[in-house]
Design a protein around this motif. Structure first.
Motif, short mmCIF file in Angstrom:
data_model
loop_
_atom_site.label_atom_id
_atom_site.label_comp_id
_atom_site.label_asym_id
_atom_site.label_seq_id
_atom_site.Cartn_x
_atom_site.Cartn_y
_atom_site.Cartn_z
N ARG A 1 0.83 -1.21 0.00
CA ARG A 1 0.00 0.00 0.00
C ARG A 1 0.86 1.26 0.00
NH1 ARG A 1 -3.25 -1.91 3.27
NH2 ARG A 1 -2.20 -1.26 5.20
N ASN A 2 1.89 1.27 0.83
CA ASN A 2 2.79 2.43 0.89
C ASN A 2 3.51 2.65 -0.44
OD1 ASN A 2 2.12 2.92 3.55
ND2 ASN A 2 3.88 1.79 4.39
N TYR A 3 3.97 1.53 -1.05
CA TYR A 3 4.68 1.64 -2.32
C TYR A 3 3.76 2.17 -3.41
CZ TYR A 3 6.63 0.26 -6.80
OH TYR A 3 7.05 0.28 -8.11
N GLU A 4 2.56 1.61 -3.53
CA GLU A 4 1.66 2.01 -4.61
C GLU A 4 1.12 3.42 -4.40
OE1 GLU A 4 -1.17 -1.23 -4.94
OE2 GLU A 4 0.16 -2.27 -6.37
N SER A 5 0.92 3.82 -3.13
CA SER A 5 0.48 5.20 -2.85
C SER A 5 1.57 6.18 -3.26
CB SER A 5 0.17 5.37 -1.36
OG SER A 5 -0.91 4.56 -0.99
N SER A 6 2.81 5.82 -2.97
CA SER A 6 3.93 6.70 -3.30
C SER A 6 4.07 6.85 -4.81
CB SER A 6 5.22 6.14 -2.69
OG SER A 6 6.33 6.90 -3.09
N GLY B 1 5.73 10.19 -6.28
CA GLY B 1 6.89 10.17 -5.40
C GLY B 1 7.68 8.90 -5.58
N SER B 2 8.66 8.73 -4.74
CA SER B 2 9.44 7.49 -4.75
C SER B 2 9.68 7.06 -3.32
CB SER B 2 10.78 7.70 -5.46
OG SER B 2 11.54 8.68 -4.81
N LEU B 3 9.39 5.82 -3.06
CA LEU B 3 9.56 5.25 -1.72
C LEU B 3 10.84 4.43 -1.70
CD1 LEU B 3 8.22 4.65 1.10
CD2 LEU B 3 7.26 2.60 0.03
N PHE B 4 11.70 4.73 -0.74
CA PHE B 4 12.92 3.94 -0.64
C PHE B 4 12.58 2.54 -0.16
CE2 PHE B 4 16.38 2.12 1.84
CZ PHE B 4 17.40 2.15 0.88
N LEU B 5 13.05 1.55 -0.91
CA LEU B 5 12.82 0.15 -0.55
C LEU B 5 14.15 -0.55 -0.42
CD1 LEU B 5 10.03 -0.75 -3.16
CD2 LEU B 5 9.67 -0.40 -0.71
N VAL C 1 16.29 -4.04 -0.72
CA VAL C 1 16.20 -5.00 -1.82
C VAL C 1 15.19 -6.11 -1.53
CG1 VAL C 1 17.46 -6.73 -3.14
CG2 VAL C 1 18.52 -4.54 -2.66
N ASP C 2 15.16 -6.58 -0.30
CA ASP C 2 14.23 -7.66 0.05
C ASP C 2 12.78 -7.24 -0.21
OD1 ASP C 2 16.31 -9.25 0.77
OD2 ASP C 2 16.04 -9.05 2.94
N ASP C 3 12.44 -6.02 0.23
CA ASP C 3 11.07 -5.53 0.02
C ASP C 3 10.79 -5.34 -1.46
OD1 ASP C 3 10.61 -5.53 2.72
OD2 ASP C 3 11.01 -3.39 3.00
N LEU C 4 11.75 -4.82 -2.18
CA LEU C 4 11.58 -4.59 -3.61
C LEU C 4 11.30 -5.90 -4.34
CD1 LEU C 4 13.81 -2.24 -5.75
CD2 LEU C 4 13.20 -4.51 -6.58
N VAL C 5 12.07 -6.92 -4.02
CA VAL C 5 11.88 -8.22 -4.69
C VAL C 5 10.57 -8.86 -4.26
CG1 VAL C 5 12.80 -10.55 -4.95
CG2 VAL C 5 14.34 -8.59 -5.07
N ASP C 6 10.17 -8.67 -3.00
CA ASP C 6 8.87 -9.20 -2.54
C ASP C 6 7.73 -8.59 -3.36
OD1 ASP C 6 9.93 -10.89 -0.66
OD2 ASP C 6 9.63 -9.52 1.03
N ILE C 7 7.79 -7.29 -3.59
CA ILE C 7 6.74 -6.63 -4.36
C ILE C 7 6.78 -7.11 -5.82
CG2 ILE C 7 5.91 -4.41 -5.23
CD1 ILE C 7 6.92 -3.16 -2.61
N ALA C 8 7.98 -7.27 -6.36
CA ALA C 8 8.10 -7.78 -7.73
C ALA C 8 7.53 -9.19 -7.82
CB ALA C 8 9.55 -7.76 -8.16
N ASP C 9 7.84 -10.03 -6.85
CA ASP C 9 7.30 -11.39 -6.84
C ASP C 9 5.77 -11.36 -6.77
OD1 ASP C 9 9.72 -12.72 -7.03
OD2 ASP C 9 9.97 -12.94 -4.87
N GLU D 1 14.32 -3.74 -12.57
CA GLU D 1 15.30 -2.98 -13.36
C GLU D 1 15.68 -1.68 -12.67
OE1 GLU D 1 13.32 -2.75 -17.12
OE2 GLU D 1 14.35 -4.54 -17.91
N GLN D 2 14.71 -1.06 -12.01
CA GLN D 2 15.03 0.13 -11.22
C GLN D 2 15.98 -0.21 -10.08
OE1 GLN D 2 11.29 1.77 -9.88
NE2 GLN D 2 10.59 2.23 -11.96
N GLY D 3 15.74 -1.35 -9.44
CA GLY D 3 16.61 -1.78 -8.35
C GLY D 3 18.03 -2.05 -8.82
N LEU D 4 18.16 -2.62 -10.01
CA LEU D 4 19.49 -2.94 -10.53
C LEU D 4 20.32 -1.69 -10.83
CD1 LEU D 4 18.70 -5.96 -12.86
CD2 LEU D 4 20.23 -5.99 -10.89
#
Length: 480
Positions: free
Chosen positions: A18-23, A28-32, A34-42, A58-61
């Protein structure tokens, strides 16, 4: 629910999402991390939004070009495209070569290329070096890896290393492995235990339906599929289990309705279109069946192994359909086209012999069948296939004589022929032999095979377990 589902539905993950999609929605951009970023991608992959998942990774890379999880994600995407060199490139990019996820990826690339034993040998020393408190998680990760590639014997072998584990994750993985190695009742028990804890898990109801379908308990498979569909009416696997179970039970009209629901969601699936064609054939709607089978053939992607395996069954049903529709010239044309698709020559010889029988060209049929026997090195199954073709074309005495001759020579290598021998004997009124072969069929043949061959002799709703009693009573009444 599966362990992915449990995490994705957790308050912790839902808040993160919810926080990521709201941002992102507000620009805006929410700092994530790597673990959280990959969880959302999964998660995006899980719900079928692969483009979103790829964009996020790709943004994470750009920030973490050598990260383990991000490169693993990209490597697995490459593996889906069978791009093994690209997958190896992402693996080589990883900095932390001691990470378990790196090692899983190296093994996965081997498995994806068909080097199962090599992957197993690679993983064993890592298992030995794994700290005691991490062993169970390591084994479950490895088991899951083999399951993802349908290497069920290896998955089962690894899961047995922690057979004392009573966790939900273990039960789910072991249940899937047990289905894969054909131990369906044990799998049913595990999924029933999981459903006691998670009664609204569509995935577990679908898995239970799978185990029941494979063990030929079609009524139970239908019931479990209905529970799964009550939770998710568009779940394709559950629609398929219900439709196929109905078809196996001879309810083609109702089966067709559920195959149609599948088609509404996934209109180009060749296997589903093939099943629709078979149902229509069984309902004697031959022109509709041919249209649907042609549609199945048109949607084949020959780069996909599962699609390639469907080519011969589609041609076979089209050939049978043309024969039933008294158009054997078209059937012979299709045989030539099937040959151009590199279908199995032995299967095509049997089909060609069948068409010649339909045309009354007995000498041509005999020559083709002799070629088939030679090509098969006189394998027992080839005699059964020829006998059933003879029977389907009303050469009952010939079918009986062929199979009887082989069974007198080597009965134990062709026990699946018992149901057919019972049918042949019934038509020829050889009651004593019928009783012998029926009893053997009930003892040695699969319920599905018995139903397929002998259901024409019994009332439609009669359970297979009651066939012998019913048919012997019928014989008794006829003799009187």
């Amino acid at each position: 629910m599966t362990f992915n589902e449990r995490y994705f539905q957790s308050k912790e993950f839902q808040e993160l999402l919810r926080n990521y999609e709201s941002s992102t929605a507000s620009g805006g951009s929410l700092f994530l991390d790597v673990d959280d970023l990959v969880d959302i991608a999964d998660y995006y992959n899980y719900i079928g939004e692969g483009d979103k998942a790829l964009e996020l990774v790709e943004q994470g890379l750009e920030l973490y070009p050598n990260d383990v999880l991000l490169n693993v994600f990209m490597a697995r995407k490459a593996l889906l495209d069978s791009d093994y060199e690209q997958a190896k490139h992402f693996a080589d990019t990883i900095d932390d070569k001691e990470s378990p996820d790196y090692h899983y990826l190296v093994a996965e690339i081997m498995i994806a290329q068909g080097h199962t034993e090599e992957a197993d040998e690679y993983l064993r020393p890592l298992f030995v070096k794994t700290p005691a408190d991490e062993v169970k998680e390591f084994v479950k990760d490895v088991g899951n890896l083999f399951l993802d590639y349908a290497v069920f014997d290896k998955a089962y072998e690894w899961m047995m290393r922690i057979a004392d584990d009573n966790s939900d994750d273990f039960k789910e993985l072991m249940g899937r492995a047990l289905i894969g190695v054909g131990r369906y009742q044990e799998a049913e028990q595990l999924f029933n235990e999981l459903l006691d804890r998670y009664p609204y898990s569509q995935a577990y109801w679908a898995a239970l339906a799978s185990a029941q379908y494979m063990s030929e308990d079609f009524e139970s498979a239908i019931t479990s599929s209905e529970f799964a569909l009550a939770i998710d009416p568009k779940h394709l696997a559950s629609l398929s289990y219900k439709a196929n179970s109905l078809m196996k039970m001879g309810n083609d009209e109702e089966a067709l309705r559920f195959f149609k629901r599948f088609e509404d969601i996934s209109p180009d699936d060749p296997s589903n279109l093939l099943n629709m064609g078979v149902c229509l054939m069984n309902l004697r709607r031959y022109e509709e069946a041919l249209d649907k089978l042609q549609e199945a053939l048109d949607n084949i992607d020959e780069t996909i192994e599962e699609d390639r395996e469907a080519i011969l069954p589609i041609f076979q049903e089209m050939i049978f359909c043309h024969c039933l529709n008294h158009n054997t010239d078209k059937a012979l044309e299709l045989l030539d086209k099937a040959g151009e698709k590199h279908c199995n020559p032995l299967d095509l010889l049997i089909l060609r012999g069948h068409v010649y029988l339909q045309r009354g060209e007995l000498e041509e049929a005999q020559n083709v069948f002799v070629q088939a026997i030679e090509l098969a090195n006189a394998a027992p199954s080839i005699y059964l296939r020829i006998a059933t073709s003879l029977y389907d074309n009303r050469y009952v005495q010939a079918s009986y004589m062929l199979l009887k001759k082989f069974m007198n020579y080597d009965e134990q290598s062709l026990t699946e022929g018992y149901s057919y021998m019972a049918l042949f004997c019934w038509d020829l009124k050889l009651w004593n032999e019928f009783a012998i072969y029926l009893h053997k069929a009930m003892k040695f043949n699969k319920k599905e095979d018995i139903r397929l061959v002998l259901s024409c002799l019994v009332p439609e709703e009669l359970p297979v377990e009651e066939y012998e009693t019913y048919l012997m009573e019928q014989i008794k009444n006829m003799k009187h």
